[in-house]
Design a protein around this motif. Structure first.
Motif, mmCIF file in Angstrom:
data_model
loop_
_atom_site.group_PDB
_atom_site.id
_atom_site.type_symbol
_atom_site.label_atom_id
_atom_site.label_comp_id
_atom_site.label_asym_id
_atom_site.label_seq_id
_atom_site.Cartn_x
_atom_site.Cartn_y
_atom_site.Cartn_z
ATOM 1 N N SER A 4 -5.205 -6.647 -44.187
ATOM 2 C CA SER A 4 -5.678 -6.132 -45.474
ATOM 3 C C SER A 4 -5.088 -4.744 -45.685
ATOM 4 N N VAL A 5 -4.196 -4.631 -46.673
ATOM 5 C CA VAL A 5 -3.548 -3.366 -46.997
ATOM 6 C C VAL A 5 -4.286 -2.741 -48.170
ATOM 7 N N GLN A 6 -4.917 -1.576 -47.935
ATOM 8 C CA GLN A 6 -5.759 -0.959 -48.950
ATOM 9 C C GLN A 6 -5.469 0.534 -49.035
ATOM 10 N N PRO A 7 -5.756 1.152 -50.199
ATOM 11 C CA PRO A 7 -5.592 2.605 -50.312
ATOM 12 C C PRO A 7 -6.601 3.338 -49.434
ATOM 13 N N GLU A 8 -6.289 4.598 -49.141
ATOM 14 C CA GLU A 8 -7.089 5.381 -48.201
ATOM 15 C C GLU A 8 -8.559 5.476 -48.603
ATOM 16 N N ASN A 9 -8.832 5.658 -49.895
ATOM 17 C CA ASN A 9 -10.223 5.835 -50.327
ATOM 18 C C ASN A 9 -11.064 4.581 -50.095
ATOM 19 N N LEU A 10 -10.445 3.397 -50.271
ATOM 20 C CA LEU A 10 -11.190 2.152 -50.036
ATOM 21 C C LEU A 10 -11.431 1.918 -48.547
ATOM 22 N N LEU A 11 -10.452 2.289 -47.724
ATOM 23 C CA LEU A 11 -10.656 2.175 -46.281
ATOM 24 C C LEU A 11 -11.806 3.079 -45.848
ATOM 25 N N ALA A 12 -11.849 4.284 -46.425
ATOM 26 C CA ALA A 12 -12.927 5.215 -46.088
ATOM 27 C C ALA A 12 -14.283 4.657 -46.498
ATOM 28 N N GLU A 13 -14.350 4.021 -47.657
ATOM 29 C CA GLU A 13 -15.610 3.421 -48.111
ATOM 30 C C GLU A 13 -16.085 2.338 -47.148
ATOM 31 N N LEU A 14 -15.122 1.606 -46.584
ATOM 32 C CA LEU A 14 -15.459 0.553 -45.624
ATOM 33 C C LEU A 14 -15.757 1.110 -44.240
ATOM 34 N N GLY A 15 -15.391 2.363 -44.020
ATOM 35 C CA GLY A 15 -15.606 2.981 -42.710
ATOM 36 C C GLY A 15 -14.633 2.506 -41.658
ATOM 37 N N VAL A 16 -13.412 2.165 -42.085
ATOM 38 C CA VAL A 16 -12.384 1.726 -41.130
ATOM 39 C C VAL A 16 -11.169 2.640 -41.225
ATOM 40 N N LYS A 17 -10.407 2.682 -40.147
ATOM 41 C CA LYS A 17 -9.189 3.476 -40.102
ATOM 42 C C LYS A 17 -7.981 2.547 -40.103
ATOM 43 N N PRO A 18 -6.843 3.029 -40.590
ATOM 44 C CA PRO A 18 -5.623 2.208 -40.543
ATOM 45 C C PRO A 18 -5.336 1.749 -39.107
ATOM 46 N N GLY A 19 -5.020 0.473 -38.954
ATOM 47 C CA GLY A 19 -4.751 -0.085 -37.641
ATOM 48 C C GLY A 19 -5.973 -0.664 -36.952
ATOM 49 N N GLU A 20 -7.163 -0.434 -37.524
ATOM 50 C CA GLU A 20 -8.392 -0.943 -36.913
ATOM 51 C C GLU A 20 -8.610 -2.409 -37.257
ATOM 52 N N ASN A 21 -9.203 -3.137 -36.316
ATOM 53 C CA ASN A 21 -9.545 -4.544 -36.536
ATOM 54 C C ASN A 21 -11.060 -4.676 -36.683
ATOM 55 N N ARG A 22 -11.473 -5.470 -37.650
ATOM 56 C CA ARG A 22 -12.906 -5.723 -37.832
ATOM 57 C C ARG A 22 -13.102 -7.139 -38.348
ATOM 58 N N ASP A 23 -13.917 -7.887 -37.626
ATOM 59 C CA ASP A 23 -14.239 -9.267 -38.029
ATOM 60 C C ASP A 23 -12.977 -10.089 -38.289
ATOM 61 N N GLY A 24 -11.992 -9.914 -37.431
ATOM 62 C CA GLY A 24 -10.774 -10.709 -37.542
ATOM 63 C C GLY A 24 -9.778 -10.219 -38.572
ATOM 64 N N VAL A 25 -10.033 -9.062 -39.178
ATOM 65 C CA VAL A 25 -9.124 -8.502 -40.189
ATOM 66 C C VAL A 25 -8.545 -7.192 -39.666
ATOM 67 N N ARG A 26 -7.226 -7.054 -39.754
ATOM 68 C CA ARG A 26 -6.579 -5.795 -39.402
ATOM 69 C C ARG A 26 -6.337 -5.011 -40.691
ATOM 70 N N PHE A 27 -6.781 -3.761 -40.716
ATOM 71 C CA PHE A 27 -6.658 -2.933 -41.915
ATOM 72 C C PHE A 27 -5.448 -2.005 -41.808
ATOM 73 N N ALA A 28 -4.763 -1.847 -42.940
ATOM 74 C CA ALA A 28 -3.612 -0.949 -43.016
ATOM 75 C C ALA A 28 -3.707 -0.169 -44.318
ATOM 76 N N GLU A 29 -3.099 1.017 -44.324
ATOM 77 C CA GLU A 29 -3.189 1.867 -45.512
ATOM 78 C C GLU A 29 -2.024 1.617 -46.457
ATOM 79 N N ASN A 30 -2.350 1.470 -47.731
ATOM 80 C CA ASN A 30 -1.337 1.370 -48.775
ATOM 81 C C ASN A 30 -1.030 2.789 -49.260
ATOM 82 N N MET A 31 0.151 3.261 -48.931
ATOM 83 C CA MET A 31 0.525 4.636 -49.274
ATOM 84 C C MET A 31 1.380 4.700 -50.534
#
Length: 283
Positions: A89-116
């Motif tokens: 899941s590639v998302q902008p920084e503010n949405l990652l912050a709302e979810l409480g995840v950091k770029p590169g973190e895995n949660r519930d089978g999803v890897r999060f990355a920042e859309n820059m």
């Protein structure tokens, strides 16, 4: 919408799926990446697909530009390594912050990355590895070897049997037969090697086995016999560390007696080794 405007994406999709079929038929490893969801402005839309080869090249299709490319390629490399699909899941920084995840973190089978990228859109990509059938190479045509070949084929292995043609009394159940113990042009996949000569060509088969790259090497025979062969082969110049990687006797200790039971115990041990990385990834 003008009908002609929809033609290029459809053509690209057909080309991707045609190449998927070709690569599967050729038993070649690749990753199929599919955009499953987009939010806000993104270059690629849901349904977009791309084929990624092990060297990181996108050889067909398109899933957007650099905003998602790096994260998807990393996920593709990891998927090819452990054989497990994953969601990116590639998302902008503010949405990652709302979810409480950091770029590169895995949660519930999803890897999060920042859309820059300036678009600040969200794109979810399903990354699916497609791997060739694992390769089982059996040296010898003992009763255990023949039973191992039959059982392995039923479990989806690409089976190669290598033995002198003179030792064959029937046609083994195998994808490939090699006359003798010179292993040439083997199936390119994760490989497992079992020596099951049981007295006929033990030394030659074992010498070939340890010189062949594989995730698992095993010898069907007692520890005492393996120790004697080890000493003899070391004296002939074979690397001791390579011989020490050979599991002898082959198979899990299931109390097996018949050739069929011994073959089953070997396949059980191979399964443990084959699934090791996937079990770690699932935790």
């Amino acid at each position: 919408m003008n009908p002609s405007e929809g033609a290029p994406p459809m053509t690209k999709h057909v080309e991707v799926m045609e190449l998927v079929a070709q690569l599967k038929a050729a038993e070649e490893a690749f990753v199929l990446a599919t955009v499953v969801r987009t939010v806000s402005v993104t270059a690629a839309k849901a349904g977009a697909k791309a084929i990624i080869r092990p060297d990181g090249r996108i050889v067909a299709g398109w899933i957007g530009g650099g905003c998602a490319r790096g994260a998807v390629l990393k996920a593709a490399r990891d998927a090819l390594a452990d054989g497990e699909p994953r969601m990116v899941s590639v998302q902008p920084e503010n949405l990652l912050a709302e979810l409480g995840v950091k770029p590169g973190e895995n949660r519930d089978g999803v890897r999060f990355a920042e859309n820059m990228c300036p678009s600040k859109g969200t794109m979810d990509v399903f990354v699916e590895p497609v791997l060739p059938h694992p390769s089982l190479v059996i040296l010898g045509v003992s009763p255990v070897a023949l039973s191992l070949a039959t059982q392995a084929r039923q479990l989806g292995y690409h089976v190669t049997i290598a033995a002198p043609a003179a030792d064959l009394t029937d046609t083994p159940d195998a994808d490939m037969l090699i006359d003798g113990y010179a292993l040439i042009k083997l199936h390119e996949a994760r490989r497992f090697i079992v020596v099951s000569t049981q007295g006929k060509g033990d030394e030659a088969a074992l010498r070939t086995a340890v010189a062949t790259d594989a995730a698992y090497h095993a010898f069907v025979g007692s520890r005492r016999k393996m120790a004697a062969l080890r000493e003899k082969l070391i004296a002939e110049g074979v690397d001791a560390s390579a011989l020490d990687r050979v599991k002898a006797p082959a198979g899990l200790d299931l109390g097996a007696i018949t050739p069929e039971e011994i073959a089953m115990s070997i396949l059980a041990e191979i399964t443990v080794e084959r699934r090791r990385g996937q079990r770690r990834a699932a935790k």
